[in-house]
Design a protein around this motif. Structure first.
Motif, mmCIF file in Angstrom:
data_model
loop_
_atom_site.group_PDB
_atom_site.id
_atom_site.type_symbol
_atom_site.label_atom_id
_atom_site.label_comp_id
_atom_site.label_asym_id
_atom_site.label_seq_id
_atom_site.Cartn_x
_atom_site.Cartn_y
_atom_site.Cartn_z
ATOM 1 N N ARG A 149 159.352 69.609 18.432
ATOM 2 C CA ARG A 149 158.915 68.558 17.509
ATOM 3 C C ARG A 149 159.181 68.973 16.063
ATOM 4 N NH1 ARG A 149 154.737 68.212 21.453
ATOM 5 N NH2 ARG A 149 153.316 69.512 20.217
ATOM 6 N N LEU A 150 159.017 70.247 15.778
ATOM 7 C CA LEU A 150 159.326 70.745 14.427
ATOM 8 C C LEU A 150 160.815 70.582 14.129
ATOM 9 C CD1 LEU A 150 157.268 74.066 14.131
ATOM 10 C CD2 LEU A 150 156.829 71.897 12.972
ATOM 11 N N ARG A 151 161.643 70.957 15.093
ATOM 12 C CA ARG A 151 163.100 70.815 14.902
ATOM 13 C C ARG A 151 163.501 69.359 14.719
ATOM 14 N NH1 ARG A 151 163.234 74.624 18.993
ATOM 15 N NH2 ARG A 151 163.770 73.059 20.531
ATOM 16 N N ASP A 152 162.771 68.470 15.405
ATOM 17 C CA ASP A 152 163.068 67.041 15.302
ATOM 18 C C ASP A 152 162.528 66.440 14.009
ATOM 19 O OD1 ASP A 152 164.302 67.226 17.747
ATOM 20 O OD2 ASP A 152 162.642 66.329 18.874
ATOM 21 N N GLY A 153 161.814 67.254 13.218
ATOM 22 C CA GLY A 153 161.351 66.815 11.912
ATOM 23 C C GLY A 153 160.088 65.983 11.915
ATOM 24 N N LEU A 154 159.266 66.089 12.948
ATOM 25 C CA LEU A 154 158.021 65.329 12.993
ATOM 26 C C LEU A 154 157.035 65.920 11.979
ATOM 27 C CD1 LEU A 154 156.544 63.010 14.444
ATOM 28 C CD2 LEU A 154 155.743 64.670 16.108
ATOM 29 N N ALA A 155 156.722 65.150 10.950
ATOM 30 C CA ALA A 155 155.901 65.629 9.833
ATOM 31 C C ALA A 155 154.531 66.118 10.291
ATOM 32 C CB ALA A 155 155.741 64.537 8.788
ATOM 33 N N GLU A 156 153.881 65.378 11.183
ATOM 34 C CA GLU A 156 152.560 65.796 11.658
ATOM 35 C C GLU A 156 152.623 67.169 12.327
ATOM 36 O OE1 GLU A 156 151.554 62.470 14.156
ATOM 37 O OE2 GLU A 156 150.024 61.804 12.747
ATOM 38 N N SER A 157 153.703 67.421 13.064
ATOM 39 C CA SER A 157 153.842 68.712 13.736
ATOM 40 C C SER A 157 154.021 69.830 12.720
ATOM 41 C CB SER A 157 155.021 68.695 14.714
ATOM 42 O OG SER A 157 154.737 67.836 15.790
ATOM 43 N N PHE A 158 154.758 69.557 11.654
ATOM 44 C CA PHE A 158 154.950 70.571 10.622
ATOM 45 C C PHE A 158 153.622 70.894 9.943
ATOM 46 C CE2 PHE A 158 155.940 72.074 6.371
ATOM 47 C CZ PHE A 158 156.786 73.131 6.670
ATOM 48 N N ASP A 159 152.876 69.864 9.589
ATOM 49 C CA ASP A 159 151.598 70.053 8.902
ATOM 50 C C ASP A 159 150.570 70.776 9.764
ATOM 51 O OD1 ASP A 159 152.676 68.749 6.725
ATOM 52 O OD2 ASP A 159 151.724 66.818 7.187
ATOM 53 N N SER A 160 150.648 70.576 11.065
ATOM 54 C CA SER A 160 149.643 71.156 11.963
ATOM 55 C C SER A 160 150.165 72.356 12.747
ATOM 56 C CB SER A 160 149.165 70.092 12.949
ATOM 57 O OG SER A 160 150.227 69.704 13.816
ATOM 58 N N SER A 161 151.310 72.866 12.382
ATOM 59 C CA SER A 161 151.960 73.907 13.174
ATOM 60 C C SER A 161 151.080 75.140 13.400
ATOM 61 C CB SER A 161 153.273 74.334 12.519
ATOM 62 O OG SER A 161 153.965 75.223 13.367
ATOM 63 N N ASP A 162 150.561 75.726 12.334
ATOM 64 C CA ASP A 162 149.728 76.918 12.484
ATOM 65 C C ASP A 162 148.492 76.610 13.329
ATOM 66 O OD1 ASP A 162 151.460 78.417 10.987
ATOM 67 O OD2 ASP A 162 150.292 78.284 9.140
ATOM 68 N N LEU A 163 147.876 75.478 13.070
ATOM 69 C CA LEU A 163 146.678 75.076 13.801
ATOM 70 C C LEU A 163 146.975 74.925 15.293
ATOM 71 C CD1 LEU A 163 143.665 74.012 13.333
ATOM 72 C CD2 LEU A 163 144.710 71.770 13.575
ATOM 73 N N HIS A 164 148.066 74.257 15.609
ATOM 74 C CA HIS A 164 148.448 74.036 17.002
ATOM 75 C C HIS A 164 148.692 75.370 17.709
ATOM 76 C CE1 HIS A 164 150.230 71.601 20.311
ATOM 77 N NE2 HIS A 164 150.919 72.710 20.508
ATOM 78 N N LEU A 165 149.506 76.219 17.116
ATOM 79 C CA LEU A 165 149.872 77.480 17.753
ATOM 80 C C LEU A 165 148.677 78.423 17.887
ATOM 81 C CD1 LEU A 165 153.335 78.006 16.028
ATOM 82 C CD2 LEU A 165 152.899 77.179 18.355
ATOM 83 N N GLU A 166 147.829 78.472 16.886
ATOM 84 C CA GLU A 166 146.637 79.329 16.948
ATOM 85 C C GLU A 166 145.644 78.815 17.983
ATOM 86 O OE1 GLU A 166 145.466 82.298 15.625
ATOM 87 O OE2 GLU A 166 147.596 82.491 15.208
ATOM 88 N N THR A 167 145.504 77.513 18.092
ATOM 89 C CA THR A 167 144.593 76.942 19.094
ATOM 90 C C THR A 167 145.096 77.255 20.496
ATOM 91 O OG1 THR A 167 143.936 75.186 17.563
ATOM 92 C CG2 THR A 167 143.469 74.827 19.902
ATOM 93 N N LEU A 168 146.396 77.146 20.705
ATOM 94 C CA LEU A 168 146.973 77.520 21.996
ATOM 95 C C LEU A 168 146.621 78.954 22.353
ATOM 96 C CD1 LEU A 168 150.615 76.080 21.833
ATOM 97 C CD2 LEU A 168 148.769 75.304 23.330
ATOM 98 N N ARG A 169 146.820 79.836 21.393
ATOM 99 C CA ARG A 169 146.568 81.266 21.612
ATOM 100 C C ARG A 169 145.075 81.518 21.912
ATOM 101 N NH1 ARG A 169 149.168 85.515 23.427
ATOM 102 N NH2 ARG A 169 148.629 87.412 22.367
#
Length: 194
Positions: free
Chosen positions: A138-158
């Motif tokens: 989603r980041l590669r596809d340029g989805l703005a919401e994914s970029f803004d929430s990237s750290d949050l998403h990845l840390e929550t997964l972990r």
């Protein structure tokens, strides 16, 4: 909002209650006279104490890491993409199901349930990896919401994966006693999970 802050404070207070209870388990196990106990009983007391430590660590993941992420999301107005939120929600539900299974394993000592719990641990690792890959796409596809929430998403997964690993620890002594940890496939699955 105030409601979220109240909820956060309630969760942190609950974590303190859990910590106190688990500390009580450790103190009780430490106070037991090992002279009157058989080796198997000593080992069981040690295993329960180790699991109490794992549960305390799991509680800390929620009370410290996940709550901090929730607070950051709220304060910064971060929005997850629908796909990202769906992935995190599905992973969270699976972890909650595994928590129920881990409780059953602790109470029953059932070997098949313990095996299932470790299989589910491997499944959580797979789901975490899949969500991470989808998020990066989603980041590669340029989805703005994914970029803004990237750290949050990845840390929550972990965090969810780490929490699940702590609660799944109850399965190891049961499977070890039954000789199940000697099976190559299960060892390979556990190595991939870690």
């Amino acid at each position: 909002t105030d409601f979220e802050k109240d909820r956060m404070m309630a969760i942190r207070a609950e974590d303190q209650t859990v910590n106190a209870a688990l500390d009580g388990v450790r103190r009780y196990a430490a106070s037991m006279s090992t002279e009157s106990m058989k080796k198997a009983e000593q080992k069981e007391a040690r295993e329960l104490t180790e699991y109490a430590i794992a549960l305390e660590t799991a509680g800390d993941i929620v009370a410290t890491r996940l709550l901090s992420l929730a607070q950051e999301k709220s304060h910064e107005g971060i929005r997850l993409s629908k796909a990202g939120l769906d992935e995190l929600s599905a992973l969270h539900q699976q972890v909650m199901d595994n928590m129920t299974l881990a409780s059953n394993v602790l109470i029953s000592g059932d070997m098949e349930s313990a095996r299932l719990l470790l299989e589910e641990k491997a499944e959580i690792t797979k789901l975490e990896r899949t969500s991470r890959k989808k998020h990066l796409k989603r980041l590669r596809d340029g989805l703005a919401e994914s970029f803004d929430s990237s750290d949050l998403h990845l840390e929550t997964l972990r965090c969810l994966k780490d929490f699940n690993s702590q609660i799944a620890a109850v399965a190891y002594p049961i499977l070890h006693k039954g000789g199940q940890l000697l099976e190559t496939r299960l060892i390979e699955n556990m190595e991939q999970t870690d």
